[in-house]
Design a protein around this motif. Structure first.
Motif, PDB file in Angstrom:
ATOM      1  N   TYR A  96     -28.164 -18.565 -17.297  1.00 11.61           N
ATOM      2  CA  TYR A  96     -27.717 -19.961 -17.302  1.00 11.61           C
ATOM      3  C   TYR A  96     -27.977 -20.557 -15.927  1.00 11.61           C
ATOM      4  CZ  TYR A  96     -25.101 -18.798 -21.539  1.00 11.61           C
ATOM      5  OH  TYR A  96     -24.747 -18.389 -22.789  1.00 11.61           O
ATOM      6  N   ASP A  98     -27.592 -24.476 -13.701  1.00 11.87           N
ATOM      7  CA  ASP A  98     -26.945 -25.786 -13.705  1.00 11.87           C
ATOM      8  C   ASP A  98     -27.941 -26.880 -14.056  1.00 11.87           C
ATOM      9  OD1 ASP A  98     -24.415 -24.842 -12.963  1.00 11.87           O
ATOM     10  OD2 ASP A  98     -24.882 -24.961 -10.838  1.00 11.87           O
ATOM     11  N   LYS A  99     -27.599 -27.695 -15.025  1.00 15.06           N
ATOM     12  CA  LYS A  99     -28.430 -28.833 -15.435  1.00 15.06           C
ATOM     13  C   LYS A  99     -28.655 -29.786 -14.262  1.00 15.06           C
ATOM     14  CE  LYS A  99     -30.069 -31.512 -18.854  1.00 15.06           C
ATOM     15  NZ  LYS A  99     -31.355 -31.179 -19.400  1.00 15.06           N
ATOM     16  N   GLN A 134     -31.115 -20.948 -19.996  1.00 17.03           N
ATOM     17  CA  GLN A 134     -30.455 -22.128 -20.537  1.00 17.03           C
ATOM     18  C   GLN A 134     -29.917 -22.980 -19.399  1.00 17.03           C
ATOM     19  OE1 GLN A 134     -27.649 -21.094 -23.708  1.00 17.03           O
ATOM     20  NE2 GLN A 134     -28.580 -19.062 -23.727  1.00 17.03           N
ATOM     21  N   THR A 135     -30.101 -24.280 -19.497  1.00 16.49           N
ATOM     22  CA  THR A 135     -29.526 -25.173 -18.502  1.00 16.49           C
ATOM     23  C   THR A 135     -28.363 -25.912 -19.144  1.00 16.49           C
ATOM     24  OG1 THR A 135     -31.115 -26.904 -19.059  1.00 16.49           O
ATOM     25  CG2 THR A 135     -31.682 -25.470 -17.225  1.00 16.49           C
ATOM     26  N   ILE A 136     -27.205 -25.791 -18.501  1.00 18.34           N
ATOM     27  CA  ILE A 136     -26.009 -26.471 -18.990  1.00 18.34           C
ATOM     28  C   ILE A 136     -25.279 -27.074 -17.796  1.00 18.34           C
ATOM     29  CG2 ILE A 136     -25.785 -25.012 -21.028  1.00 18.34           C
ATOM     30  CD1 ILE A 136     -23.604 -23.447 -19.664  1.00 18.34           C
ATOM     31  N   LEU A 137     -24.407 -28.010 -18.071  1.00 15.60           N
ATOM     32  CA  LEU A 137     -23.658 -28.656 -17.002  1.00 15.60           C
ATOM     33  C   LEU A 137     -22.810 -27.642 -16.236  1.00 15.60           C
ATOM     34  CD1 LEU A 137     -22.537 -31.939 -18.795  1.00 15.60           C
ATOM     35  CD2 LEU A 137     -24.309 -31.691 -17.039  1.00 15.60           C
ATOM     36  N   HIS A 138     -22.714 -27.860 -14.946  1.00 15.77           N
ATOM     37  CA  HIS A 138     -22.008 -26.955 -14.040  1.00 15.77           C
ATOM     38  C   HIS A 138     -20.598 -26.637 -14.535  1.00 15.77           C
ATOM     39  CE1 HIS A 138     -21.400 -25.024 -10.166  1.00 15.77           C
ATOM     40  NE2 HIS A 138     -20.300 -25.727  -9.988  1.00 15.77           N
ATOM     41  N   SER A 140     -19.490 -26.642 -17.493  1.00 18.79           N
ATOM     42  CA  SER A 140     -19.550 -25.819 -18.697  1.00 18.79           C
ATOM     43  C   SER A 140     -19.710 -24.344 -18.353  1.00 18.79           C
ATOM     44  CB  SER A 140     -20.712 -26.268 -19.593  1.00 18.79           C
ATOM     45  OG  SER A 140     -20.517 -27.594 -20.017  1.00 18.79           O
ATOM     46  N   VAL A 141     -20.481 -24.064 -17.316  1.00 16.90           N
ATOM     47  CA  VAL A 141     -20.649 -22.674 -16.878  1.00 16.90           C
ATOM     48  C   VAL A 141     -19.313 -22.129 -16.379  1.00 16.90           C
ATOM     49  CG1 VAL A 141     -21.832 -21.121 -15.285  1.00 16.90           C
ATOM     50  CG2 VAL A 141     -23.077 -23.003 -16.295  1.00 16.90           C
ATOM     51  N   LYS A 144     -17.122 -21.121 -19.164  1.00 16.86           N
ATOM     52  CA  LYS A 144     -17.525 -19.825 -19.709  1.00 16.86           C
ATOM     53  C   LYS A 144     -17.032 -18.680 -18.811  1.00 16.86           C
ATOM     54  CE  LYS A 144     -21.731 -21.173 -22.184  1.00 16.86           C
ATOM     55  NZ  LYS A 144     -21.442 -20.555 -23.486  1.00 16.86           N
TER      56      LYS A 144
END
Length: 193
Positions: A96, A98-99, A134-138, A140-141, A144
């Motif tokens: 993952y 950061d987007k 995968q790039t997801i908003l900070h 969101s990481v 998780k």
């Protein structure tokens, strides 16, 4: 007098030991970060995480989180971690990013373009990843990580990187079992009822 000194010494020792039992463990930076990581990797498995963190990554109160200060640049640590995980035989990485990193300009953070290019090369070494990072908003990481740290160990390798949103988050998955095999197993078990 001797009894009093012994008592004070015992109280002091108890206070020190209580102070050392923090919820997250921090290992000081030294030349042995690779050795420390190599000792932990065989113990890590499915659902554990490894974070290659930038310098501003916050220390957390999560009980399952351990921080190792590498005193290295991020790309060096990322390359080493991916090599070790890919050759471990028991786990494989789910990456993952950061987007936000995609939108930072060179004017905002000097070196970001080079960092993106070099990190992409590392993340595609020999096509060893089963899936694209995968790039997801900070945030969101972090959600998780928060959820995972309640039950599973997270090893944070803190680096000297000062490019914002440059941390790489590696969720470990089992390398010798996959979702399709699990689905087949569950179907077989349900048919036995």
């Amino acid at each position: 007098m001797l009894k009093r000194n012994i008592f004070l010494l015992m109280v002091f020792m108890v206070l020190i030991s209580c102070n050392q039992s923090k919820t997250s463990e921090v290992t000081q930076a030294d030349d042995n970060w690779k050795k420390q990581f190599d000792q932990r990797l065989p113990l890590l498995g499915h659902r554990n995480w490894i974070v290659i963190a930038d310098k501003a990554f916050p220390e957390q109160n999560a009980a399952g989180m351990e921080v190792i200060n590498t005193n290295e640049n991020s790309l060096t640590v990322l390359k080493y971690v991916l090599q070790q995980v890919n050759s471990s035989g028991h786990v494989k990485p789910i990456i993952y990013r950061d987007k936000e990193l995609e939108f930072i300009t060179e004017a905002q953070a000097k070196g970001v373009e080079s960092f993106r290019t070099e990190s992409e090369k590392l993340l595609n070494i020999g096509k060893t990843l089963e899936s694209k990072p995968q790039t997801i908003l900070h945030d969101s990481v972090f959600a998780k990580l928060d959820q995972a740290s309640r039950l599973f160990k997270i090893v944070v390798l803190k680096t000297n990187e000062t490019i914002p949103y440059s941390s790489v988050f590696v969720q470990l998955d089992c390398s010798y079992w996959n979702a399709e095999k699990e689905k087949q197993l569950r179907a077989k078990m349900n048919n036995q009822k």
